[in-house]
Scaffold this active site. Structure first.
Site, PDB file in Angstrom:
ATOM      1  N   ARG A  59      -5.742 -21.253  12.714  1.00 41.70           N
ATOM      2  CA  ARG A  59      -6.520 -21.211  13.972  1.00 41.70           C
ATOM      3  C   ARG A  59      -7.640 -22.253  13.893  1.00 41.70           C
ATOM      4  O   ARG A  59      -8.642 -22.052  13.218  1.00 41.70           O
ATOM      5  CB  ARG A  59      -7.101 -19.805  14.173  1.00 41.70           C
ATOM      6  CG  ARG A  59      -7.954 -19.670  15.393  1.00 41.70           C
ATOM      7  CD  ARG A  59      -7.203 -19.781  16.703  1.00 41.70           C
ATOM      8  NE  ARG A  59      -6.287 -18.681  16.926  1.00 41.70           N
ATOM      9  CZ  ARG A  59      -5.243 -18.755  17.770  1.00 41.70           C
ATOM     10  NH1 ARG A  59      -4.988 -19.864  18.436  1.00 41.70           N
ATOM     11  NH2 ARG A  59      -4.458 -17.715  17.924  1.00 41.70           N
ATOM     12  N   GLN A  79       5.588 -19.201  20.760  1.00 46.13           N
ATOM     13  CA  GLN A  79       4.753 -20.009  21.657  1.00 46.13           C
ATOM     14  C   GLN A  79       4.414 -21.318  20.948  1.00 46.13           C
ATOM     15  O   GLN A  79       4.101 -21.330  19.764  1.00 46.13           O
ATOM     16  CB  GLN A  79       3.496 -19.215  22.017  1.00 46.13           C
ATOM     17  CG  GLN A  79       2.298 -20.061  22.389  1.00 46.13           C
ATOM     18  CD  GLN A  79       1.478 -19.537  23.559  1.00 46.13           C
ATOM     19  OE1 GLN A  79       1.920 -19.554  24.701  1.00 46.13           O
ATOM     20  NE2 GLN A  79       0.297 -19.062  23.266  1.00 46.13           N
ATOM     21  N   ARG A  84       4.587 -26.156  14.150  1.00 43.68           N
ATOM     22  CA  ARG A  84       3.272 -25.846  13.575  1.00 43.68           C
ATOM     23  C   ARG A  84       3.327 -24.847  12.418  1.00 43.68           C
ATOM     24  O   ARG A  84       2.339 -24.678  11.704  1.00 43.68           O
ATOM     25  CB  ARG A  84       2.275 -25.381  14.637  1.00 43.68           C
ATOM     26  CG  ARG A  84       2.604 -24.078  15.317  1.00 43.68           C
ATOM     27  CD  ARG A  84       1.466 -23.669  16.248  1.00 43.68           C
ATOM     28  NE  ARG A  84       1.807 -22.516  17.056  1.00 43.68           N
ATOM     29  CZ  ARG A  84       0.924 -21.811  17.734  1.00 43.68           C
ATOM     30  NH1 ARG A  84      -0.349 -22.131  17.706  1.00 43.68           N
ATOM     31  NH2 ARG A  84       1.323 -20.786  18.458  1.00 43.68           N
ATOM     32  N   HIS A 154      -2.959 -30.157  19.723  1.00 46.53           N
ATOM     33  CA  HIS A 154      -3.767 -29.086  20.355  1.00 46.53           C
ATOM     34  C   HIS A 154      -5.157 -29.045  19.695  1.00 46.53           C
ATOM     35  O   HIS A 154      -5.524 -28.067  19.024  1.00 46.53           O
ATOM     36  CB  HIS A 154      -2.994 -27.787  20.113  1.00 46.53           C
ATOM     37  CG  HIS A 154      -3.423 -26.572  20.852  1.00 46.53           C
ATOM     38  ND1 HIS A 154      -4.699 -26.053  20.783  1.00 46.53           N
ATOM     39  CD2 HIS A 154      -2.726 -25.733  21.655  1.00 46.53           C
ATOM     40  CE1 HIS A 154      -4.755 -24.936  21.518  1.00 46.53           C
ATOM     41  NE2 HIS A 154      -3.562 -24.728  22.061  1.00 46.53           N
ATOM     42  N   ASP A 197      -8.144 -22.591  31.286  1.00 50.10           N
ATOM     43  CA  ASP A 197      -6.856 -22.944  30.688  1.00 50.10           C
ATOM     44  C   ASP A 197      -6.115 -23.792  31.722  1.00 50.10           C
ATOM     45  O   ASP A 197      -5.538 -23.254  32.671  1.00 50.10           O
ATOM     46  CB  ASP A 197      -6.075 -21.652  30.340  1.00 50.10           C
ATOM     47  CG  ASP A 197      -4.903 -21.916  29.398  1.00 50.10           C
ATOM     48  OD1 ASP A 197      -4.529 -23.093  29.221  1.00 50.10           O
ATOM     49  OD2 ASP A 197      -4.358 -20.933  28.850  1.00 50.10           O
ATOM     50  N   GLU A 254      -6.474 -31.105  24.616  1.00 49.19           N
ATOM     51  CA  GLU A 254      -5.181 -31.307  23.964  1.00 49.19           C
ATOM     52  C   GLU A 254      -4.446 -32.515  24.550  1.00 49.19           C
ATOM     53  O   GLU A 254      -4.278 -32.608  25.763  1.00 49.19           O
ATOM     54  CB  GLU A 254      -4.342 -30.036  24.128  1.00 49.19           C
ATOM     55  CG  GLU A 254      -5.090 -28.814  23.633  1.00 49.19           C
ATOM     56  CD  GLU A 254      -4.474 -27.508  24.112  1.00 49.19           C
ATOM     57  OE1 GLU A 254      -3.240 -27.438  24.258  1.00 49.19           O
ATOM     58  OE2 GLU A 254      -5.231 -26.551  24.353  1.00 49.19           O
TER      59      GLU A 254
HETATM   60  O1  TA6 Z   1      -3.261 -24.643  25.149  1.00 50.80           O
HETATM   61  C1  TA6 Z   1      -3.818 -23.497  25.650  1.00 50.80           C
HETATM   62  C2  TA6 Z   1      -3.038 -22.309  25.152  1.00 50.80           C
HETATM   63  O2  TA6 Z   1      -1.690 -22.423  25.528  1.00 50.80           O
HETATM   64  C3  TA6 Z   1      -3.703 -21.044  25.665  1.00 50.80           C
HETATM   65  O3  TA6 Z   1      -3.048 -20.439  26.725  1.00 50.80           O
HETATM   66  C4  TA6 Z   1      -3.856 -20.206  24.431  1.00 50.80           C
HETATM   67  O4  TA6 Z   1      -3.534 -18.944  24.394  1.00 50.80           O
HETATM   68  C5  TA6 Z   1      -3.720 -21.156  23.314  1.00 50.80           C
HETATM   69  O5  TA6 Z   1      -3.044 -22.276  23.720  1.00 50.80           O
HETATM   70  C6  TA6 Z   1      -3.564 -20.739  21.899  1.00 50.80           C
HETATM   71  O6  TA6 Z   1      -2.259 -20.349  21.647  1.00 50.80           O
HETATM   72  P1  TA6 Z   1      -1.806 -19.705  20.285  1.00 50.80           P
HETATM   73  O7  TA6 Z   1      -0.312 -19.598  20.371  1.00 50.80           O
HETATM   74  O8  TA6 Z   1      -2.263 -20.652  19.204  1.00 50.80           O
HETATM   75  O9  TA6 Z   1      -2.499 -18.381  20.173  1.00 50.80           O
END
Ligand code: TA6
Length: 278
Positions: A59, A79, A84, A154, A197, A254
């Site tokens: 993080r 996500q 990563r 990011h 966001d 980002e």
């Molecule tokens: O780039 C913004 C985002 O997509 C947010 O919506 C947010 O939740 C974040 O990235 C972090 O995502 P993660 O999967 O690292 O918790």
């Protein structure tokens, strides 16, 4: 100086130091989690409670979101993609001069990646540490078919206090608000007093992060989309590896190819996303 390090739990990273700056880069995710110019405060934000564990995203720093930004189409896969949390290979390093050091890390398809994304690829991140942090993320299609990617570097920036910062360079740019899914247009500088966001589109020039005692510049190439994110109070308290007050000292700008700015890459062709922070 390029030094390879290993934590007792097996987590491996590289430390770079030269006369202008220092950095730390995890092989997992090719994740830059520290960058600091000589005599200055760190530019990247890193959560005090971040995990440095095999298989878990760090993080803070610069997560590499690839081959998709956000969720994949049916929301069943991780996500921001698999790059990563995958283990990249160190390809080589170059101590260019006393002020400049480069390393290149590489990820290629494997049985595991092919299960999630059925294409053969080579992904390289060249990181150059000097009085600027330069990143070049090159995607090469090794498959017989074209593929489409969305992606982002990011970057989490450290700020003195979120209420005291402004972002310049996105005035009049259209953006998709990821909180309402509405298309909007930016008016003036961006400041923060709630969750933000947004995916800005048609971005071409330099972006400035204006903080109390410093201005940080961000210049992207091979990209026309920029994501701006701060989770604010409620989302921050729900986020993994973040203290509830962490939103006060960070924000993400980002360098992306996201939403309409996706890239179609043909067999044997490449696309490079470049970002410079200084
Ligand atoms: O780039 C913004 C985002 O997509 C947010 O919506 C947010 O939740 C974040 O990235 C972090 O995502 P993660 O999967 O690292 O918790």
């Amino acid at each position: 100086m390029i030094v390879h390090k290993k934590l007792p739990n097996g987590f491996v990273y590289i430390e770079i130091k030269n006369s202008s700056a220092e950095a730390k880069i995890a092989l997992q995710g090719a994740h830059i989690f520290h960058y600091k110019r000589e005599g200055k405060e760190p530019i990247l934000w890193l959560s005090e409670v971040s995990d440095f564990e095999v298989g878990k995203a760090i993080r803070g720093g610069v997560p590499v979101c690839w081959p998709w930004f956000g969720f994949n189409e049916n929301k069943t896969l991780p996500q921001h993609g698999f790059a990563r949390t995958a283990l990249w290979k160190f390809v080589g390093g170059d101590e260019v001069d006393e002020k400049t050091t480069s390393i290149t890390l590489r990820l290629t398809h494997s049985d595991e990646t092919l299960k999630m994304w059925c294409y053969k690829f080579e992904l390289e991140l060249k990181i150059t540490i000097s009085d600027r942090l330069s990143m070049e993320l090159k995607t090469t299609n090794l498959d017989r078919e074209s593929f489409t990617i969305t992606q982002a570097l990011h970057t989490y920036f450290a700020v003195s206090h979120i209420s005291d910062v402004a972002i310049k360079g996105l005035d009049k740019k259209p953006y998709l608000d990821a909180l309402t899914w509405k298309n909007e247009v930016q008016k003036g500088d961006i400041s923060f007093n709630q969750e933000v966001d947004r995916v800005y589109q048609e971005v071409d020039g330099e972006i400035l992060l204006i903080d109390k005692n410093r201005t940080v510049h961000l210049k992207n190439e091979g990209s026309s989309s920029v994501v701006v994110w701060n989770p604010w109070i409620e989302k921050c308290s729900r986020m993994s590896a973040m203290k509830p007050t962490a939103y006060e000292s960070m924000l993400c700008i980002e360098s992306a190819n996201a939403f309409d700015d996706f890239k179609v890459i043909k067999p044997n062709e490449s696309h490079t996303l470049r970002a410079a922070v200084y």
